[in-house]
Design a protein around this motif. Structure first.
Motif, PDB file in Angstrom:
ATOM      1  N   ARG A 168      33.742  15.871 -98.883  1.00 54.34           N
ATOM      2  CA  ARG A 168      32.856  14.665 -98.370  1.00 54.34           C
ATOM      3  C   ARG A 168      33.266  13.891 -97.066  1.00 54.34           C
ATOM      4  O   ARG A 168      34.904  13.846 -97.202  1.00 54.34           O
ATOM      5  N   THR A 169      32.693  13.530 -95.898  1.00 57.12           N
ATOM      6  CA  THR A 169      33.218  12.662 -95.116  1.00 57.12           C
ATOM      7  C   THR A 169      33.626  11.423 -95.512  1.00 57.12           C
ATOM      8  O   THR A 169      32.530  10.708 -95.709  1.00 57.12           O
ATOM      9  N   SER A 170      34.877  10.988 -95.072  1.00 54.75           N
ATOM     10  CA  SER A 170      35.118   9.626 -95.492  1.00 54.75           C
ATOM     11  C   SER A 170      35.478   8.759 -93.973  1.00 54.75           C
ATOM     12  O   SER A 170      36.040   9.337 -93.562  1.00 54.75           O
ATOM     13  N   SER A 171      35.282   7.509 -94.243  1.00 53.00           N
ATOM     14  CA  SER A 171      35.468   6.663 -93.210  1.00 53.00           C
ATOM     15  C   SER A 171      36.229   5.784 -93.605  1.00 53.00           C
ATOM     16  O   SER A 171      36.097   5.084 -94.684  1.00 53.00           O
ATOM     17  N   PHE A 172      37.465   5.581 -92.731  1.00 53.19           N
ATOM     18  CA  PHE A 172      38.416   4.202 -93.150  1.00 53.19           C
ATOM     19  C   PHE A 172      39.076   3.995 -91.849  1.00 53.19           C
ATOM     20  O   PHE A 172      39.011   4.346 -90.944  1.00 53.19           O
ATOM     21  N   CYS A 173      39.750   2.841 -92.047  1.00 55.33           N
ATOM     22  CA  CYS A 173      40.658   2.125 -91.090  1.00 55.33           C
ATOM     23  C   CYS A 173      42.133   2.318 -91.333  1.00 55.33           C
ATOM     24  O   CYS A 173      42.715   1.708 -92.418  1.00 55.33           O
ATOM     25  N   LEU A 174      42.922   2.965 -90.278  1.00 53.27           N
ATOM     26  CA  LEU A 174      44.328   3.261 -90.503  1.00 53.27           C
ATOM     27  C   LEU A 174      44.923   1.608 -90.484  1.00 53.27           C
ATOM     28  O   LEU A 174      46.297   1.904 -90.910  1.00 53.27           O
ATOM     29  N   GLY A 175      44.424   1.026 -89.680  1.00 46.48           N
ATOM     30  CA  GLY A 175      44.947  -0.581 -89.476  1.00 46.48           C
ATOM     31  C   GLY A 175      45.034  -1.290 -90.904  1.00 46.48           C
ATOM     32  O   GLY A 175      46.053  -1.932 -90.982  1.00 46.48           O
ATOM     33  N   CYS A 176      43.861  -1.255 -91.450  1.00 45.54           N
ATOM     34  CA  CYS A 176      43.563  -1.978 -92.579  1.00 45.54           C
ATOM     35  C   CYS A 176      43.896  -1.535 -94.038  1.00 45.54           C
ATOM     36  O   CYS A 176      44.558  -1.920 -95.123  1.00 45.54           O
ATOM     37  N   GLN A 177      44.013  -0.155 -94.052  1.00 48.64           N
ATOM     38  CA  GLN A 177      44.294   0.775 -95.154  1.00 48.64           C
ATOM     39  C   GLN A 177      45.523   1.474 -95.319  1.00 48.64           C
ATOM     40  O   GLN A 177      45.681   2.346 -94.288  1.00 48.64           O
ATOM     41  N   LYS A 178      46.478   1.449 -96.051  1.00 45.35           N
ATOM     42  CA  LYS A 178      47.555   2.040 -96.498  1.00 45.35           C
ATOM     43  C   LYS A 178      47.637   3.103 -97.427  1.00 45.35           C
ATOM     44  O   LYS A 178      46.979   2.865 -98.448  1.00 45.35           O
ATOM     45  N   ALA A 203      18.834  -3.925 -98.117  1.00 42.58           N
ATOM     46  CA  ALA A 203      19.496  -4.778 -97.136  1.00 42.58           C
ATOM     47  C   ALA A 203      20.981  -4.806 -96.931  1.00 42.58           C
ATOM     48  O   ALA A 203      21.809  -5.507 -96.264  1.00 42.58           O
ATOM     49  N   TYR A 204      21.754  -4.012 -97.692  1.00 42.02           N
ATOM     50  CA  TYR A 204      23.182  -4.006 -97.766  1.00 42.02           C
ATOM     51  C   TYR A 204      23.697  -3.291 -96.763  1.00 42.02           C
ATOM     52  O   TYR A 204      24.885  -3.620 -96.333  1.00 42.02           O
ATOM     53  N   THR A 205      22.793  -2.536 -95.852  1.00 47.93           N
ATOM     54  CA  THR A 205      23.451  -1.742 -95.141  1.00 47.93           C
ATOM     55  C   THR A 205      24.158  -2.490 -93.800  1.00 47.93           C
ATOM     56  O   THR A 205      25.175  -2.086 -93.367  1.00 47.93           O
ATOM     57  N   LYS A 206      23.720  -3.700 -93.578  1.00 50.30           N
ATOM     58  CA  LYS A 206      24.421  -4.467 -92.744  1.00 50.30           C
ATOM     59  C   LYS A 206      25.578  -5.200 -93.046  1.00 50.30           C
ATOM     60  O   LYS A 206      26.395  -5.759 -92.340  1.00 50.30           O
ATOM     61  N   PHE A 207      26.159  -4.996 -94.241  1.00 51.98           N
ATOM     62  CA  PHE A 207      27.458  -5.456 -94.995  1.00 51.98           C
ATOM     63  C   PHE A 207      28.266  -4.328 -95.040  1.00 51.98           C
ATOM     64  O   PHE A 207      29.507  -4.697 -95.397  1.00 51.98           O
ATOM     65  N   LEU A 208      27.863  -3.110 -94.508  1.00 53.71           N
ATOM     66  CA  LEU A 208      28.925  -2.042 -94.574  1.00 53.71           C
ATOM     67  C   LEU A 208      30.185  -2.167 -93.581  1.00 53.71           C
ATOM     68  O   LEU A 208      29.762  -2.430 -92.542  1.00 53.71           O
ATOM     69  N   LYS A 209      31.201  -1.984 -94.262  1.00 58.22           N
ATOM     70  CA  LYS A 209      32.392  -2.096 -93.429  1.00 58.22           C
ATOM     71  C   LYS A 209      33.072  -0.820 -92.625  1.00 58.22           C
ATOM     72  O   LYS A 209      33.529  -1.025 -91.660  1.00 58.22           O
ATOM     73  N   TYR A 254      38.331   0.343 -98.642  1.00 56.99           N
ATOM     74  CA  TYR A 254      38.489  -0.517 -97.667  1.00 56.99           C
ATOM     75  C   TYR A 254      38.621  -1.989 -98.316  1.00 56.99           C
ATOM     76  O   TYR A 254      39.527  -2.666 -98.028  1.00 56.99           O
ATOM     77  N   PHE A 255      37.933  -2.282 -99.191  1.00 59.11           N
ATOM     78  CA  PHE A 255      38.249  -3.802 -99.852  1.00 59.11           C
ATOM     79  C   PHE A 255      39.740  -3.756-100.392  1.00 59.11           C
ATOM     80  O   PHE A 255      40.244  -4.687-100.364  1.00 59.11           O
ATOM     81  N   ALA A 256      40.101  -2.640-101.146  1.00 59.85           N
ATOM     82  CA  ALA A 256      41.305  -2.482-101.676  1.00 59.85           C
ATOM     83  C   ALA A 256      42.394  -2.229-100.700  1.00 59.85           C
ATOM     84  O   ALA A 256      43.506  -2.281-101.286  1.00 59.85           O
ATOM     85  N   ARG A 257      42.117  -1.929 -99.411  1.00 55.86           N
ATOM     86  CA  ARG A 257      43.170  -1.765 -98.393  1.00 55.86           C
ATOM     87  C   ARG A 257      44.151  -0.399 -98.802  1.00 55.86           C
ATOM     88  O   ARG A 257      45.067  -0.376 -98.560  1.00 55.86           O
ATOM     89  N   VAL A 258      43.212   0.507 -99.358  1.00 51.27           N
ATOM     90  CA  VAL A 258      43.679   1.858 -99.672  1.00 51.27           C
ATOM     91  C   VAL A 258      43.121   3.034 -98.949  1.00 51.27           C
ATOM     92  O   VAL A 258      42.125   2.905 -98.997  1.00 51.27           O
ATOM     93  N   ARG A 259      43.964   3.946 -98.512  1.00 55.68           N
ATOM     94  CA  ARG A 259      43.540   4.915 -97.865  1.00 55.68           C
ATOM     95  C   ARG A 259      42.679   5.759 -98.929  1.00 55.68           C
ATOM     96  O   ARG A 259      43.308   6.176-100.133  1.00 55.68           O
ATOM     97  N   CYS A 298      36.922  -1.647 -86.109  1.00 55.42           N
ATOM     98  CA  CYS A 298      37.129  -2.362 -87.533  1.00 55.42           C
ATOM     99  C   CYS A 298      36.657  -3.730 -87.306  1.00 55.42           C
ATOM    100  O   CYS A 298      37.219  -4.353 -86.318  1.00 55.42           O
ATOM    101  N   PHE A 299      35.924  -4.405 -88.263  1.00 53.74           N
ATOM    102  CA  PHE A 299      35.861  -5.813 -87.756  1.00 53.74           C
ATOM    103  C   PHE A 299      36.900  -6.743 -88.120  1.00 53.74           C
ATOM    104  O   PHE A 299      36.738  -7.623 -87.592  1.00 53.74           O
ATOM    105  N   LYS A 300      37.813  -6.146 -88.783  1.00 55.95           N
ATOM    106  CA  LYS A 300      39.127  -7.192 -89.141  1.00 55.95           C
ATOM    107  C   LYS A 300      40.151  -6.907 -88.053  1.00 55.95           C
ATOM    108  O   LYS A 300      40.527  -7.844 -87.408  1.00 55.95           O
ATOM    109  N   CYS A 301      40.468  -5.715 -88.091  1.00 54.78           N
ATOM    110  CA  CYS A 301      41.490  -5.777 -87.110  1.00 54.78           C
ATOM    111  C   CYS A 301      41.239  -4.762 -85.750  1.00 54.78           C
ATOM    112  O   CYS A 301      42.122  -4.839 -84.708  1.00 54.78           O
ATOM    113  N   LYS A 302      40.175  -4.746 -85.552  1.00 56.79           N
ATOM    114  CA  LYS A 302      39.547  -4.174 -84.124  1.00 56.79           C
ATOM    115  C   LYS A 302      40.130  -2.789 -83.786  1.00 56.79           C
ATOM    116  O   LYS A 302      39.914  -2.187 -82.609  1.00 56.79           O
TER     117      LYS A 302
END
Ligand SMILES: [Zn+2]
Length: 287
Positions: free
Chosen positions: A277-287, A247-253, A195-200, A262-266
């Protein structure tokens, strides 16, 4: 399963509590947790002092005087509890309700120090281990089939590129989660790094552009460093040195957020199985 930030948090907790203490005795009721017969541990360990606590991948290295080391792995349900004046969880999984006293029926290994303080190794499912190695044998164990440490200064963008080049057909999430390529990254942090790298996460390694590789590299360093700062993530009930949830749980994107916004693109966070493995990602932010 803990990942690098959780194990590093345990390492720091151990470093604070057991360094400088001298072992008086050792006991263990589970043969498969040991790599030598118990009598060998009992002959070798008394009188040895804890010099430092290091980490390689998800293994803890308790360095002792006399050229000996305890290599420990908490696996799925391991927990370390230090009892001095009072008992406190050094790290690992919390034990079942009703077994908060130490030792308890899940205590399988006990280090007793000369000052009467104790370190208990509790493990409900008994997959964890406490192996005894001389310095010479330890180095063979540590390098066997393990890739670079992601937070080591030697792990540079060039090294990352070289590792990627060995596995062109891997999907990026699979690549990140394979200890042969880079150690300590599991399901949680591989999702967050992508997610950080905006890569699927299902992209093939060979199709990554230079800029994306650089962003993935930065993601590895940033996400793991931040997670250690907040003492890990409390998914699967992992706890930090104070026996509290990380405490990192609250920073998970994205991890574990499928179906949420998605916090960024909604857009809606998607999920997909990648390499089992189940992966979670955002199609709006990750290409
Ligand atoms: Zn998004």
């Amino acid at each position: 399963m803990p990942e690098l930030p959780e194990v590093e948090t345990v390492r720091r907790g151990l470093q604070r509590t057991i360094v400088g203490r001298t072992i008086a005795s050792f006991d263990c009721d589970t043969r498969k947790m040991l790599n030598q017969p118990l009598p060998f541990y009992r002959q070798t360990l008394p009188g040895l002092k804890v010099v430092s606590v290091d980490r390689r991948a998800k293994m803890l290295i308790i360095k002792l005087t006399g050229g000996w080391n305890i290599l420990a792995h908490l696996k799925m349900t391991g927990q370390l509890v230090f009892c001095g004046d009072r008992c406190s969880v050094v790290g690992g999984h919390p034990i079942k309700a009703g077994y908060e006293q130490d030792p308890n029926r899940f205590t399988h290994g006990t280090f007793t120090f000369r000052d009467k303080s104790r370190l208990y190794f509790n493990d409900v499912r008994k997959f964890g281990w406490l192996r005894l190695f001389s310095d010479a044998d330890l180095s063979k164990q540590l390098d066997h089939d393990l890739g670079p440490e992601p937070l080591d200064h030697n792990f540079t963008l060039d090294v990352f590129r070289r590792e990627l080049g060995k596995r062109p057909n891997n999907r990026i999430k699979q690549f990140l989660m394979d200890n042969k390529n880079v150690v300590g990254i599991g399901n949680i942090y591989s999702d967050e790094i992508c997610y950080f790298a905006r890569v699927r996460p299902d992209r093939r390694v060979k199709n990554l552009k230079d800029g994306e590789i650089a962003l993935l590299f930065r993601g590895i360093k940033n996400i793991l460093t931040e997670a250690i700062k907040y003492e890990g993530t409390s998914i699967s009930d992992y706890v930090n040195a104070a026996g509290e949830a990380g405490a990192y749980t609250k920073f998970l994107k994205v991890y574990g957020r499928y179906g949420e916004q998605c916090f960024k693109c909604k857009g809606t966070i998607k999920r997909q199985k990648i390499g089992g493995r189940t992966s979670s990602f955002c199609l709006g932010c990750q290409k």
